[in-house]
Scaffold this motif. Structure first.
Motif, PDB file in Angstrom:
ATOM      1  N   ASN A  12       0.769  -1.197  -0.006  1.00 18.97           N
ATOM      2  CA  ASN A  12      -0.175  -0.112   0.051  1.00 18.97           C
ATOM      3  C   ASN A  12       0.846   1.155  -0.045  1.00 18.97           C
ATOM      4  O   ASN A  12       0.236   2.613  -0.015  1.00 18.97           O
ATOM      5  N   GLY A  13       2.203   1.097   0.110  1.00 17.71           N
ATOM      6  CA  GLY A  13       3.242   2.327   0.156  1.00 17.71           C
ATOM      7  C   GLY A  13       3.721   2.710  -1.114  1.00 17.71           C
ATOM      8  O   GLY A  13       3.399   1.927  -2.174  1.00 17.71           O
ATOM      9  N   SER A  14       4.578   3.697  -1.087  1.00 19.39           N
ATOM     10  CA  SER A  14       4.654   4.231  -2.137  1.00 19.39           C
ATOM     11  C   SER A  14       6.358   3.978  -2.153  1.00 19.39           C
ATOM     12  O   SER A  14       6.968   4.496  -1.165  1.00 19.39           O
ATOM     13  N   LEU A  15       7.213   3.759  -3.230  1.00 20.44           N
ATOM     14  CA  LEU A  15       8.438   3.725  -3.355  1.00 20.44           C
ATOM     15  C   LEU A  15       8.989   5.223  -3.030  1.00 20.44           C
ATOM     16  O   LEU A  15      10.213   5.301  -2.466  1.00 20.44           O
ATOM     17  N   GLU A  16       8.507   6.331  -3.645  1.00 17.65           N
ATOM     18  CA  GLU A  16       9.040   7.422  -3.514  1.00 17.65           C
ATOM     19  C   GLU A  16       8.885   7.865  -2.100  1.00 17.65           C
ATOM     20  O   GLU A  16       9.858   8.759  -1.623  1.00 17.65           O
ATOM     21  N   GLN A  17       7.717   7.629  -1.466  1.00 20.40           N
ATOM     22  CA  GLN A  17       7.642   8.089  -0.050  1.00 20.40           C
ATOM     23  C   GLN A  17       8.774   7.226   0.653  1.00 20.40           C
ATOM     24  O   GLN A  17       9.463   7.849   1.678  1.00 20.40           O
ATOM     25  N   TYR A  18       8.973   6.028   0.366  1.00 20.47           N
ATOM     26  CA  TYR A  18       9.924   5.331   1.158  1.00 20.47           C
ATOM     27  C   TYR A  18      11.286   5.909   1.122  1.00 20.47           C
ATOM     28  O   TYR A  18      11.841   5.957   2.257  1.00 20.47           O
ATOM     29  N   ILE A  19      11.594   6.335  -0.156  1.00 27.31           N
ATOM     30  CA  ILE A  19      13.114   7.011  -0.284  1.00 27.31           C
ATOM     31  C   ILE A  19      13.091   8.304   0.240  1.00 27.31           C
ATOM     32  O   ILE A  19      14.206   8.708   0.936  1.00 27.31           O
ATOM     33  N   GLN A  20      12.122   9.066   0.302  1.00 30.04           N
ATOM     34  CA  GLN A  20      11.968  10.241   1.023  1.00 30.04           C
ATOM     35  C   GLN A  20      12.229   9.922   2.364  1.00 30.04           C
ATOM     36  O   GLN A  20      12.848  10.814   3.078  1.00 30.04           O
TER      37      GLN A  20
END
Length: 286
Positions: A12-20
């Motif tokens: 449910n998460g976002s790769l971009e959000q994880y990287i940030q």
């Protein structure tokens, strides 16, 4: 002492959000690193281990970018690299005079390499509908073994309803001439795919894989898929034969109600079974 929760890559998460998120975690000073590593080594302090891991998650992301050319999901590469990072933290000895970053690079790469070797070039060569169309028709449409000219590539693209650059890309991927990106062996910061792998260009297993590609142009892939049980086949099709970028381990874990690690185990076993099925039908000259 506060509790640290490791950020995770979820379906449910976002790769971009994880990287940030991981990029916002501050790096440790050398003194902090030594103090935390000593606590973990001498007292098995899990809190210290978590801080060491968290401060280096951005390193895993950076290394994973270097493997984008293999066409594997970045989220899965990062997950594999995180496993390598945790192994590095467990084995890190602060009194050696080496920073954790330099020590961890090898462990991170090793996990990513193993993942790539397990998954690359078996069925990933044709994943979207245009790629599958190219895969099954390009070789028969070529007039010779020589590289396509610009006019030939445009003609094939027009006939199959794809772009000329897609024809070029598929021709390169089907040629079996994999690009090896080498780096300076003395440079610990170089993120090259082949740095920690032996040259396997002429190994028998590589030769068999290249000949198996020829079988994939006809009935080989379907026959190999037919050897799998329904769950394994669903996982392989969702991961490698989907029209989009493919499902992640976490997507399928949620679908089947098991862990991502269990999905990875099923996937690895299924790929191995398919490889055996493909190789069993390859005639070896001489």
């Amino acid at each position: 002492m506060s509790t640290f929760a490791l950020p995770v890559l979820s379906s449910n998460g976002s790769l971009e959000q994880y990287i940030q998120t991981v990029n916002s975690i501050p790096m440790l000073t050398q003194e902090e690193e030594i103090e935390l590593a000593t606590r973990h080594q001498q007292h098995e302090d899990l809190e210290a281990a978590k801080r060491l891991v968290m401060s280096h998650l951005r390193v895993v992301v950076s290394i994973a970018r270097g493997y984008a050319g293999y066409g594997l999901p970045q989220a899965d590469l990062i997950q594999e690299g995180n496993i390598g990072l945790m192994k590095a933290v467990k084995r890190f000895e602060p009194n050696r005079g080496v920073r954790l970053f330099s020590f961890a690079v090898h462990w991170i790469k090793a996990e990513m390499h193993e993942f790539i070797l397990r998954n690359w070039r078996l069925v990933r060569i044709a994943t979207t509908k245009p790629q599958r169309k190219l895969f099954f028709n390009l070789r028969s449409m070529k007039k010779s073994f020589a590289a396509l000219s610009d006019s030939e590539a445009r003609a094939i693209a027009e006939d199959l309803g794809v772009k000329p650059e897609e024809v070029r890309e598929m021709e390169t991927r089907m040629s079996g001439q994999d690009v090896s990106l080498l780096a300076d062996d003395n440079d610990d910061d170089a993120y090259a795919p082949i740095d920690w792998l032996a040259d396997a260009h002429n190994e028998p297993t590589v030769t068999l894989e290249r000949r198996a590609v020829d079988r994939l142009q006809s009935e080989g892939l379907l026959e190999a898929l037919s050897t799998l049980d329904p769950r394994s086949r669903r996982i392989i099709e969702a991961r490698w034969l989907a029209d989009d970028s493919g499902a992640t381990l976490h997507d399928l874990a949620a679908e089947f109600g098991v862990s991502a690690e269990r999905i990875r185990q099923i996937e690895a076993k299924a790929l191995g079974k398919m490889k055996t099925a493909l190789h069993s039908g390859v005639v070896i000259d001489g």
